[in-house]
Design an enzyme around this catalytic site. Sequence first.
Site, PDB file in Angstrom:
ATOM      1  N   HIS A 240      30.846 -22.061  -0.625  1.00 12.62           N
ATOM      2  CA  HIS A 240      32.033 -22.552   0.470  1.00 12.62           C
ATOM      3  C   HIS A 240      32.262 -21.752   1.822  1.00 12.62           C
ATOM      4  O   HIS A 240      32.655 -20.949   1.943  1.00 12.62           O
ATOM      5  CB  HIS A 240      33.209 -20.921  -0.560  1.00 12.62           C
ATOM      6  CG  HIS A 240      33.781 -21.919  -1.758  1.00 12.62           C
ATOM      7  ND1 HIS A 240      33.910 -21.580  -3.210  1.00 12.62           N
ATOM      8  CD2 HIS A 240      33.407 -23.456  -2.299  1.00 12.62           C
ATOM      9  CE1 HIS A 240      34.041 -22.207  -4.403  1.00 12.62           C
ATOM     10  NE2 HIS A 240      33.951 -23.446  -3.518  1.00 12.62           N
ATOM     11  N   HIS A 273      28.021 -22.488  -7.873  1.00 11.10           N
ATOM     12  CA  HIS A 273      28.912 -21.772  -8.709  1.00 11.10           C
ATOM     13  C   HIS A 273      28.246 -22.116  -9.568  1.00 11.10           C
ATOM     14  O   HIS A 273      29.522 -22.000 -10.583  1.00 11.10           O
ATOM     15  CB  HIS A 273      29.989 -22.084  -8.132  1.00 11.10           C
ATOM     16  CG  HIS A 273      30.356 -21.801  -6.589  1.00 11.10           C
ATOM     17  ND1 HIS A 273      30.471 -23.216  -5.829  1.00 11.10           N
ATOM     18  CD2 HIS A 273      31.028 -20.620  -5.723  1.00 11.10           C
ATOM     19  CE1 HIS A 273      30.498 -22.461  -4.336  1.00 11.10           C
ATOM     20  NE2 HIS A 273      30.487 -20.764  -4.720  1.00 11.10           N
ATOM     21  N   CYS A 295      23.518 -20.418  -8.949  1.00 14.32           N
ATOM     22  CA  CYS A 295      22.729 -19.372  -9.273  1.00 14.32           C
ATOM     23  C   CYS A 295      22.716 -17.819  -9.725  1.00 14.32           C
ATOM     24  O   CYS A 295      23.189 -18.269 -10.977  1.00 14.32           O
ATOM     25  CB  CYS A 295      24.184 -17.939  -7.553  1.00 14.32           C
ATOM     26  SG  CYS A 295      23.386 -16.570  -7.257  1.00 14.32           S
ATOM     27  N   HIS A 323      38.826 -21.371 -10.308  1.00 13.72           N
ATOM     28  CA  HIS A 323      37.493 -21.521  -9.366  1.00 13.72           C
ATOM     29  C   HIS A 323      36.389 -21.767  -9.716  1.00 13.72           C
ATOM     30  O   HIS A 323      36.412 -22.099 -11.097  1.00 13.72           O
ATOM     31  CB  HIS A 323      37.150 -20.144  -9.049  1.00 13.72           C
ATOM     32  CG  HIS A 323      35.582 -19.500  -7.989  1.00 13.72           C
ATOM     33  ND1 HIS A 323      34.917 -19.651  -8.619  1.00 13.72           N
ATOM     34  CD2 HIS A 323      35.943 -19.747  -6.511  1.00 13.72           C
ATOM     35  CE1 HIS A 323      34.029 -19.753  -6.913  1.00 13.72           C
ATOM     36  NE2 HIS A 323      35.137 -19.206  -6.064  1.00 13.72           N
ATOM     37  N   GLU A 325      33.110 -21.556 -10.122  1.00 18.37           N
ATOM     38  CA  GLU A 325      32.598 -20.252 -11.020  1.00 18.37           C
ATOM     39  C   GLU A 325      33.306 -20.148 -12.548  1.00 18.37           C
ATOM     40  O   GLU A 325      32.459 -20.243 -13.754  1.00 18.37           O
ATOM     41  CB  GLU A 325      31.685 -19.273 -10.504  1.00 18.37           C
ATOM     42  CG  GLU A 325      31.324 -18.180 -10.992  1.00 18.37           C
ATOM     43  CD  GLU A 325      31.149 -17.057 -10.691  1.00 18.37           C
ATOM     44  OE1 GLU A 325      31.109 -16.888  -9.214  1.00 18.37           O
ATOM     45  OE2 GLU A 325      31.060 -16.165 -11.250  1.00 18.37           O
ATOM     46  N   THR A 363      31.877 -13.537 -10.471  1.00 15.42           N
ATOM     47  CA  THR A 363      30.704 -12.780  -9.941  1.00 15.42           C
ATOM     48  C   THR A 363      31.669 -12.287  -8.366  1.00 15.42           C
ATOM     49  O   THR A 363      30.867 -10.747  -7.388  1.00 15.42           O
ATOM     50  CB  THR A 363      29.223 -12.931 -10.045  1.00 15.42           C
ATOM     51  OG1 THR A 363      29.946 -14.633  -8.625  1.00 15.42           O
ATOM     52  CG2 THR A 363      28.840 -13.653 -10.529  1.00 15.42           C
ATOM     53  N   ASN A 423      33.975 -14.764  -2.248  1.00 17.59           N
ATOM     54  CA  ASN A 423      34.209 -12.675  -1.710  1.00 17.59           C
ATOM     55  C   ASN A 423      34.538 -12.826  -0.598  1.00 17.59           C
ATOM     56  O   ASN A 423      35.464 -12.049   0.068  1.00 17.59           O
ATOM     57  CB  ASN A 423      32.395 -13.122  -2.410  1.00 17.59           C
ATOM     58  CG  ASN A 423      31.833 -13.745  -0.666  1.00 17.59           C
ATOM     59  OD1 ASN A 423      31.560 -12.946  -0.134  1.00 17.59           O
ATOM     60  ND2 ASN A 423      31.687 -14.680  -1.360  1.00 17.59           N
TER      61      ASN A 423
HETATM   62  S1  SF4 Z   1      27.420 -14.223  -4.325  1.00 14.84           S
HETATM   63 FE1  SF4 Z   1      26.559 -13.258  -5.554  1.00 14.84          FE
HETATM   64  S2  SF4 Z   1      26.801 -14.498  -7.199  1.00 14.84           S
HETATM   65 FE2  SF4 Z   1      27.452 -15.402  -5.397  1.00 14.84          FE
HETATM   66  S3  SF4 Z   1      26.110 -16.803  -4.713  1.00 14.84           S
HETATM   67 FE3  SF4 Z   1      25.555 -14.922  -4.238  1.00 14.84          FE
HETATM   68  S4  SF4 Z   1      24.523 -13.183  -4.661  1.00 14.84           S
HETATM   69 FE4  SF4 Z   1      24.600 -15.220  -6.169  1.00 14.84          FE
END
Ligand code: SF4
Length: 506
Positions: A240, A273, A295, A323, A325, A363, A423
């Site tokens: 993203h 994701h 991931c 989302h 994920e 995550t 995140n």
């Molecule tokens: S933020 Fe964490 S879960 Fe997402 S891609 Fe990166 S390491 Fe993987």
Amino acid sequence: MTDPLLICAPMRIEARAIRRGLRSSASSAETLRSGSVPEVLRTGFGTTRAAQAAKNMSHRPFGPVAVMGVGAGLTDDLRPGDLVVGTDVGAVSCGSAPLLAAELRRAGLSARTGPITTVDHLVRRHERASLAAAGYLLADMESGPLAAAAGEHPVAVVRAVSDTPDRPLAGIVSGGLAALRSLRAAAPVLRRWADACGPRQVLLAGPRSFCAGVERAIEIVERALERQGEPIYVRKQIVHNTRVVGDLESRGAVFVDELDQVPDGATVVFSAHGVSPAVRQDASRRGLAVIDATCPLVSKVHAEARRFAADGYTVALIGHAGHEEVEGTLGEAPSSTVLVQTPEDVAALRPRDGERVAYLMQTTLSLDEAAQVSGALRERFPAVRGPGSDDICYATTNRQVAVRAVAADSDLVLVAGSANSSNSVRLVEACERNGTPAHLIDSAADIDLGWLTGVSTVGLTAGASAPPAVVEEIISALAGLGPLSVSERVTTTESIRFGLPKEVRQ
Ligand code: SF4
């Protein structure tokens, strides 16, 4: 800055337009908050007078310096009245140009950034073409010496296009009027720029920027492009971040929302994701060649969902609706998994068996938010089972801990990341919960100059999907606003790497 903004304007009509612009904004609340009163200095037309005015500047006190006036547009896409904000003017580099140009655009003006050259004569048609080919956007006859005279002071050069390659001197009257209108409208923005100038320190949060999962996903697309050539289809944004997506797009990646946009037999990459089993089945039915960039830490959550569901548990997935994920994880065991976003969702949960409830997490959640919801689950279902190890990934946790460490000592925190990056949004929230204002920005151009007024310490971090280059750009833009000291606070170091899927391994 104790000394006021000095605006250098070569000609009387330019100085008059600028003064009018400053006067027309003088009653606005924003301007009244500003303590400094800019001075407009008429420096005279041409390089000789500009050089003399530059010499005279050493005899007077001044703060930030802005050079404003009209100029000759060199490229075909410029129109009379467009503003060019100089990035490089002679030997002077104007680091804050992206910030100023963006502020001018937010004020409704057409503003571009680029190199400006100063020449000692009016430029003719053939010369425009060769200057444009050398990379210049605009030519004028004064900015070079005046910008150099600013010395260590913050400097900005803003020239309004009066004539263009397709309307050279014949169009100079109407073009000149448009240029003067733009100068007038730009003047109050220069004042905001000056108010944002001053000495400052940047506290860099460490770690920040790319995580192992994002690096792996980008490398997968790059290697697929190298091996197979373009186009390589990617379902959803690979990570993203608009910069990453734009860069891969320019190299031949084609981003699609769903598999029905991928031609039969083509190669498709699944994003970091993750996807639901239904998407995998669809790809297999269509005969698509799949490269999975999910991931590994997301795949781990998927495996946990399947295991709990197979053991007869109702799985409460703590995450954010919509989302990608979360969509993927919900799809692993749709009849056994329920999304819970808040403690209220926990209260409303109706499991098949209250003794067989488990929870998993997206995550990229905030540590506090996840703890609140998992706490509510433990309270309501004492036998609840959680994941073997925390689902909130190491990169999310590390970046939240690191940004809190800098937020505590910052007046403001800038978080590099795109609006759809979970995140990155959580990093902004982590600062705000600590009482420090924070803003999510995709690039330096998203910085509102008003945020920086009176701010001496800026915390800076980047979400796990934001490239390190964006952080560098932000630092160099801030350095254009005055003396900048940069230090890093490292709360932990990361060495995790994930292996590549066999399709792109050497
Ligand atoms: S933020 Fe964490 S879960 Fe997402 S891609 Fe990166 S390491 Fe993987």
